[in-house]
Enzyme design. Structure first.
Site, PDB file in Angstrom:
ATOM      1  N   HIS A 114      45.665  36.148 -47.244  1.00 53.89           N
ATOM      2  CA  HIS A 114      44.782  37.327 -47.516  1.00 53.89           C
ATOM      3  C   HIS A 114      43.354  37.354 -47.825  1.00 53.89           C
ATOM      4  O   HIS A 114      42.567  38.386 -48.313  1.00 53.89           O
ATOM      5  CB  HIS A 114      45.539  38.391 -48.450  1.00 53.89           C
ATOM      6  CG  HIS A 114      46.809  38.933 -48.422  1.00 53.89           C
ATOM      7  ND1 HIS A 114      47.841  39.340 -49.234  1.00 53.89           N
ATOM      8  CD2 HIS A 114      47.563  39.100 -47.120  1.00 53.89           C
ATOM      9  CE1 HIS A 114      48.813  39.739 -48.458  1.00 53.89           C
ATOM     10  NE2 HIS A 114      48.827  39.466 -46.963  1.00 53.89           N
ATOM     11  N   ALA A 225      56.139  33.760 -65.109  1.00 53.40           N
ATOM     12  CA  ALA A 225      55.886  32.565 -64.369  1.00 53.40           C
ATOM     13  C   ALA A 225      55.505  31.207 -65.295  1.00 53.40           C
ATOM     14  O   ALA A 225      55.902  30.096 -64.655  1.00 53.40           O
ATOM     15  CB  ALA A 225      54.611  32.909 -63.281  1.00 53.40           C
TER      16      ALA A 225
HETATM   17  N1  APR Z   1      55.536  36.383 -64.227  1.00 52.82           N
HETATM   18  C1  APR Z   1      56.138  36.695 -63.028  1.00 52.82           C
HETATM   19  N2  APR Z   1      55.953  37.500 -62.209  1.00 52.82           N
HETATM   20  C2  APR Z   1      55.266  38.648 -62.626  1.00 52.82           C
HETATM   21  C3  APR Z   1      54.343  38.624 -63.800  1.00 52.82           C
HETATM   22  C4  APR Z   1      54.668  37.100 -64.628  1.00 52.82           C
HETATM   23  N3  APR Z   1      54.156  37.153 -65.780  1.00 52.82           N
HETATM   24  N4  APR Z   1      54.056  39.696 -64.241  1.00 52.82           N
HETATM   25  C5  APR Z   1      53.949  40.466 -63.083  1.00 52.82           C
HETATM   26  N5  APR Z   1      55.323  39.749 -62.369  1.00 52.82           N
HETATM   27  C6  APR Z   1      55.568  40.428 -60.678  1.00 52.82           C
HETATM   28  C7  APR Z   1      56.066  41.584 -60.866  1.00 52.82           C
HETATM   29  O1  APR Z   1      57.297  42.040 -61.150  1.00 52.82           O
HETATM   30  C8  APR Z   1      55.957  42.072 -59.469  1.00 52.82           C
HETATM   31  O2  APR Z   1      57.018  41.818 -58.699  1.00 52.82           O
HETATM   32  O3  APR Z   1      54.682  40.351 -59.933  1.00 52.82           O
HETATM   33  C9  APR Z   1      54.706  41.174 -59.083  1.00 52.82           C
HETATM   34  C10 APR Z   1      53.624  41.804 -58.678  1.00 52.82           C
HETATM   35  O4  APR Z   1      53.509  42.700 -57.322  1.00 52.82           O
HETATM   36  P1  APR Z   1      52.249  43.379 -56.872  1.00 52.82           P
HETATM   37  O5  APR Z   1      51.213  43.922 -57.801  1.00 52.82           O
HETATM   38  O6  APR Z   1      52.797  44.184 -55.811  1.00 52.82           O
HETATM   39  O7  APR Z   1      51.504  42.054 -56.334  1.00 52.82           O
HETATM   40  P2  APR Z   1      51.937  41.466 -54.859  1.00 52.82           P
HETATM   41  O8  APR Z   1      53.194  41.090 -54.467  1.00 52.82           O
HETATM   42  O9  APR Z   1      51.012  39.964 -55.073  1.00 52.82           O
HETATM   43  O10 APR Z   1      50.968  42.279 -53.752  1.00 52.82           O
HETATM   44  C11 APR Z   1      51.058  42.025 -52.292  1.00 52.82           C
HETATM   45  O11 APR Z   1      49.708  43.729 -51.867  1.00 52.82           O
HETATM   46  O12 APR Z   1      47.944  45.132 -52.590  1.00 52.82           O
HETATM   47  C12 APR Z   1      48.324  44.025 -51.692  1.00 52.82           C
HETATM   48  O13 APR Z   1      47.011  42.539 -50.493  1.00 52.82           O
HETATM   49  C13 APR Z   1      47.488  42.580 -51.941  1.00 52.82           C
HETATM   50  O14 APR Z   1      48.242  40.593 -51.770  1.00 52.82           O
HETATM   51  C14 APR Z   1      48.427  41.699 -52.253  1.00 52.82           C
HETATM   52  C15 APR Z   1      49.920  42.481 -51.639  1.00 52.82           C
END
Ligand code: APR
Length: 239
Positions: A114, A225
């Site tokens: 990304h 994580a």
């Molecule tokens: N440890 C493990 N997992 C975690 C933690 C943590 N400390 N904190 C949050 N999470 C998890 C949440 O439960 C959720 O499933 O991380 C995930 C974050 O999800 P999103 O906010 O949707 O992020 P992501 O999946 O990376 O988004 C994908 O969407 O907005 C676009 O381009 C952007 O790359 C991004 C893509």
């Protein structure tokens, strides 16, 4: 080589999302205080949004760059770097994150599908270059001198992610696919587990809670994580 649940593992693909950087102090997108809770992504992260209100988009990414300068990689980033350095087989790390915490955590190979906050793109000469902490519509392109043509080198909604051929190749050849801290709501990344499964890989999800695609994984490691990734890496390295 490693064994995971009785299976011989030689090639690993790791996908990370915003959750791996959450404990470093970078907000995720869709959690309670997430970025998309504060902003409508259609006003910030689309080519149309940039045409409509470039000042808003520049401000948003300048603020994210400033925040990134003030945080550090956490033990999950460090653990993945250790896996890449010490695992006898192959580890391919692909991230949806635009932060540089994997690199600052010691990872030498990081595939940013990304894009990166630390890079900018010129819409007139198509050059990609390192971004200063802040830039806007008055900034001149260091390559062509064009003013107002610079944009964050981040893949916005409706745009095609980077390195998709390389990622498809790696998914097609891995024995183990691990997804860390991603909600499984955004494609094509959310579909990687299916592709890896179709090619016979074992699949593991690491997350603090079930994601949108949890049911597609063979194994779940639920927890922050910093704890769950560190434990999984120790297991794969036989430590
Ligand atoms: N440890 C493990 N997992 C975690 C933690 C943590 N400390 N904190 C949050 N999470 C998890 C949440 O439960 C959720 O499933 O991380 C995930 C974050 O999800 P999103 O906010 O949707 O992020 P992501 O999946 O990376 O988004 C994908 O969407 O907005 C676009 O381009 C952007 O790359 C991004 C893509």
């Amino acid at each position: 080589m490693a064994h995971f649940n009785g299976r011989f593992i030689d090639r690993i693909v790791v996908l990370t999302g915003a959750g791996i950087s959450a404990e470093s102090g970078i907000p995720t997108f869709r959690d309670a205080a997430g970025l998309w809770e504060q902003h409508d992504p259609m006003d910030i992260a689309t080519p149309g949004a940039f045409r409509r209100d470039p000042a808003l988009v520049y401000r948003f990414y300048n603020a994210r760059r400033a925040n990134l300068a003030g945080v550090a990689p956490n033990s999950a980033h460090l653990a993945l770097a250790r896996l890449q350095q010490e695992f006898a087989g192959e580890v391919f790390l692909v991230t949806q994150n635009v932060d540089d915490l994997h690199e600052r955590g010691g990872s030498r190979q990081v595939c940013h599908m990304h894009g990166q906050l630390g890079a900018m793109l010129c819409n007139s000469c198509q050059s990609t270059m390192q971004a200063p902490e802040a830039f806007d519509a008055l900034s001149a392109c260091p390559a062509c001198g064009g003013v107002g043509s610079l944009r964050p080198d981040v893949v916005w909604f409706g745009e095609i992610p980077y390195f998709m051929d390389e990622i498809a190749l790696q998914l097609g050849n891995c024995d183990l696919f691990i997804a860390i801290g991603t909600s499984g709501l955004v494609y094509p990344a959310a579909g990687f587990v299916q592709r890896a499964r179709q090619r016979g890989a074992t699949t593991v999800e690491v997350n603090i809670e079930p994601s949108e695609v949890t049911g597609l994984f063979d194994y779940q490691r639920q927890g922050p994580a910093t704890v769950a990734v560190t434990a999984l890496v120790a297991e794969l390295l036989g430590q």
